[in-house]
Design an enzyme around this catalytic site. Structure first.
Site, mmCIF file in Angstrom:
data_model
loop_
_atom_site.group_PDB
_atom_site.id
_atom_site.type_symbol
_atom_site.label_atom_id
_atom_site.label_comp_id
_atom_site.label_asym_id
_atom_site.label_seq_id
_atom_site.Cartn_x
_atom_site.Cartn_y
_atom_site.Cartn_z
ATOM 1 N N PRO A 40 0.895 -1.131 0.175
ATOM 2 C CA PRO A 40 -0.014 -0.049 -0.018
ATOM 3 C C PRO A 40 0.656 1.208 0.045
ATOM 4 C CG PRO A 40 -0.208 -1.361 2.049
ATOM 5 C CD PRO A 40 0.511 -2.293 1.286
ATOM 6 N N THR A 79 0.347 5.365 0.023
ATOM 7 C CA THR A 79 -0.477 6.702 -0.184
ATOM 8 C C THR A 79 0.111 7.527 -0.962
ATOM 9 O OG1 THR A 79 -1.340 6.686 2.130
ATOM 10 C CG2 THR A 79 -0.863 8.748 1.156
ATOM 11 N N GLN A 138 -6.959 -1.072 1.252
ATOM 12 C CA GLN A 138 -6.327 -0.860 2.316
ATOM 13 C C GLN A 138 -7.197 0.332 3.164
ATOM 14 O OE1 GLN A 138 -2.736 1.217 3.719
ATOM 15 N NE2 GLN A 138 -2.327 -0.643 4.751
ATOM 16 N N HIS A 183 -5.961 -1.483 8.300
ATOM 17 C CA HIS A 183 -4.689 -0.900 8.542
ATOM 18 C C HIS A 183 -4.541 -0.685 9.851
ATOM 19 C CE1 HIS A 183 -0.684 1.037 8.081
ATOM 20 N NE2 HIS A 183 -1.336 2.074 7.186
ATOM 21 N N GLY A 184 -3.772 -1.790 10.648
ATOM 22 C CA GLY A 184 -3.371 -1.524 11.973
ATOM 23 C C GLY A 184 -2.038 -1.410 12.517
ATOM 24 N N ALA A 185 -1.442 -0.800 11.438
ATOM 25 C CA ALA A 185 0.109 -0.623 11.583
ATOM 26 C C ALA A 185 0.533 0.874 11.657
ATOM 27 C CB ALA A 185 0.755 -1.023 10.428
ATOM 28 N N HIS A 186 1.884 1.074 11.696
ATOM 29 C CA HIS A 186 2.415 2.496 11.553
ATOM 30 C C HIS A 186 1.976 3.620 12.370
ATOM 31 C CE1 HIS A 186 3.132 0.936 7.113
ATOM 32 N NE2 HIS A 186 3.816 0.154 7.891
ATOM 33 N N TYR A 189 -0.984 4.475 13.136
ATOM 34 C CA TYR A 189 -2.353 5.136 12.965
ATOM 35 C C TYR A 189 -3.184 4.577 14.117
ATOM 36 C CZ TYR A 189 -0.024 7.018 9.088
ATOM 37 O OH TYR A 189 0.921 7.254 8.104
HETATM 38 C C1 LIG Z 1 5.415 6.520 -1.091
HETATM 39 C C2 LIG Z 1 4.793 5.421 0.086
HETATM 40 C C3 LIG Z 1 3.585 5.436 0.626
HETATM 41 C C4 LIG Z 1 3.419 4.491 1.516
HETATM 42 N N1 LIG Z 1 1.905 4.642 2.118
HETATM 43 C C5 LIG Z 1 1.521 3.627 2.978
HETATM 44 C C6 LIG Z 1 0.114 3.543 3.117
HETATM 45 O O1 LIG Z 1 -0.713 4.056 2.557
HETATM 46 N N2 LIG Z 1 -0.110 2.386 3.716
HETATM 47 C C7 LIG Z 1 0.637 1.326 4.526
HETATM 48 O O2 LIG Z 1 0.392 0.610 5.019
HETATM 49 N N3 LIG Z 1 2.085 1.665 4.178
HETATM 50 C C8 LIG Z 1 2.535 2.847 3.393
HETATM 51 N N4 LIG Z 1 3.851 2.749 2.904
HETATM 52 C C9 LIG Z 1 4.680 1.822 3.615
HETATM 53 C C10 LIG Z 1 5.077 0.870 2.883
HETATM 54 O O3 LIG Z 1 3.975 0.119 2.437
HETATM 55 C C11 LIG Z 1 6.040 -0.415 3.120
HETATM 56 O O4 LIG Z 1 5.600 -0.701 4.136
HETATM 57 C C12 LIG Z 1 7.619 0.556 3.415
HETATM 58 O O5 LIG Z 1 7.744 1.268 2.368
HETATM 59 C C13 LIG Z 1 8.614 -0.672 3.284
HETATM 60 O O6 LIG Z 1 8.593 -1.182 2.244
HETATM 61 P P1 LIG Z 1 9.895 -1.049 1.149
HETATM 62 O O7 LIG Z 1 11.279 -1.135 1.723
HETATM 63 O O8 LIG Z 1 9.509 -2.126 -0.045
HETATM 64 O O9 LIG Z 1 9.734 0.268 0.527
HETATM 65 C C14 LIG Z 1 4.170 3.644 2.261
HETATM 66 C C15 LIG Z 1 5.506 3.758 1.493
HETATM 67 C C16 LIG Z 1 6.010 4.589 0.652
HETATM 68 C C17 LIG Z 1 7.288 4.711 0.135
#
Ligand SMILES: Cc1cc2nc3c(=O)[nH]c(=O)nc-3n(C[C@H](O)[C@H](O)[C@H](O)COP(=O)(O)O)c2cc1C
Length: 356
Positions: A25, A27, A103, A176-179, A181
């Site tokens: 996912p 954003t 998501q 989305h239970g992560a990060h 939020y």
């Molecule tokens: C531009 C961007 C937007 C993101 N938006 C979301 C999001 O909306 N929801 C989410 O769960 N994670 C979001 N993430 C996190 C990613 O899903 C992922 O967990 C994180 O970037 C690590 O993976 P990677 O090392 O392949 O980038 C975002 C990451 C990036 C780079």
């Protein structure tokens, strides 16, 4: 061949994935007042399916017009126009032999009130992250403590959004239970200081997620996926471990294991990193306590890292690599040397520039 898992099929619920690779996912903050992403942002998702990703996640979709939106330009799936826009995307993704998962999220205290139509800020407790909002350079506003009426109202937003996603023809829905939020704020003692039945013990902190899953599942037909994303880190105060210990994390995974969900998506910054002072990474600690399919992400950037990640998980998700390289899946298949991108490289996601 031992090293062929990335491009092997995987059955989940009654769906068969053509390989183990998904678009994480992401954003993009591209929507106008209609809460529909820019056409090139939607086309980007279709192209990733056409170029080989078996699973395509949407950006985090906002669950109401009241308090859920945390960033400008986020989208919703609550009205007919929004549903129609996503239907076209889902048809194209299915045509490419891939599946789409929506998501949905509520920002909770990670709020930017000006971008929220009703400008409400609600969270489990009236505490803010210590760091400023990097996009506004201002402190995050002190949230109002969410009350029982509002908990039900927020859950209704998730249910309505799930209904919108079902109508739009998604193959799956993710909570989305992560990060860091809203849901994550309830799960973590770092942000949840409540003394009622939604705070205190791990079981109490898990209660909100449980009620949400139980409310959403009945509107998601059995043949569609319902997944839950979890992380031990939040986008603000990134250095903070959201769970105190391996026991705490595994207790929550144990609760999730009992829920009517089809997979657990574990979000890490680096999938290899050992967690909670153990010699095990997040996927391994998750696997110890659940038999559900596990998705993993975090610096999976080439074939070797993908295969390594799949030793402890079933599906790998890529964000930055697949964002910046439209041919990433084929490049992985070919075993090409591929870069490990820095977080700043992803800032292009938030510009008006259409990505290839
Ligand atoms: C531009 C961007 C937007 C993101 N938006 C979301 C999001 O909306 N929801 C989410 O769960 N994670 C979001 N993430 C996190 C990613 O899903 C992922 O967990 C994180 O970037 C690590 O993976 P990677 O090392 O392949 O980038 C975002 C990451 C990036 C780079």
């Amino acid at each position: 061949m031992a090293d062929d898992k990335l491009f092997s099929k995987f059955s989940i619920n009654n769906l068969t994935l053509k390989n183990r690779i998904g678009v994480a996912p992401m954003t993009r903050m591209s929507a106008g007042p209609d809460s529909i992403p820019r056409q090139d942002v939607l086309d980007f998702l279709i192209r990733r399916a056409e170029n080989g990703a078996a699973v395509v996640y949407t950006e985090a979709i906002v669950t109401d017009y009241e308090s859920a939106q945390g960033y400008p330009g986020q989208s919703r799936i609550l009205n007919r126009q929004q549903i129609e826009a996503w239907k076209t995307v889902n048809d194209a993704i299915r045509q490419a032999g891939s599946i789409s998962i929506m998501q949905m999220f509520h920002c909770g205290r990670m709020a930017w009130p000006e971008v929220n139509p009703a400008q409400r800020v609600i969270a489990p407790s009236a505490v803010t992250p210590t760091q400023d909002n990097p996009l506004t350079q201002a402190p995050y506003p002190v949230p109002e403590v969410i009350n029982h009426f509002e908990i039900q109202h927020v859950i209704t937003g998730f249910v309505e959004t799930a209904k919108g996603a079902v109508a739009a023809g998604f193959d799956g829905i993710e909570i989305h239970g992560a990060h860091g939020y809203l849901i994550s704020q309830f799960l973590s003692g770092y942000s949840n200081k409540r003394t009622d039945e939604y705070g205190g013990s791990v079981a109490n902190r898990y209660r909100f997620a449980h009620e949400l899953i139980q409310a959403v599942r009945p509107v998601v037909p059995d043949n569609l996926l319902l997944t839950f994303r979890i992380s031990n880190w939040g986008v603000a105060d990134m250095e903070v471990s959201l769970f105190d210990s391996r026991q705490e994390y595994q207790e929550i995974i144990g609760y999730l294991d009992n829920e009517p969900i089809d997979a657990i998506s574990v979000s890490t910054y680096n999938f290899k990193e050992k967690a909670f002072g153990t010699d095990r990474n997040m996927a391994q600690l998750t696997r110890e306590v659940t038999t559900k399919p596990i998705m993993i992400c975090g610096q999976i950037h080439d074939r070797a890292s993908g295969e390594e990640a799949l030793r402890d998980a079933d599906i790998v998700l890529s964000a930055k690599s697949i964002l910046l390289n439209p041919d990433w899946v084929e490049d992985v298949r070919a075993g090409r040397e591929l870069p490990l991108h820095a977080s700043e490289d992803a800032n292009i996601a938030y510009t008006d520039e259409p990505l290839p």
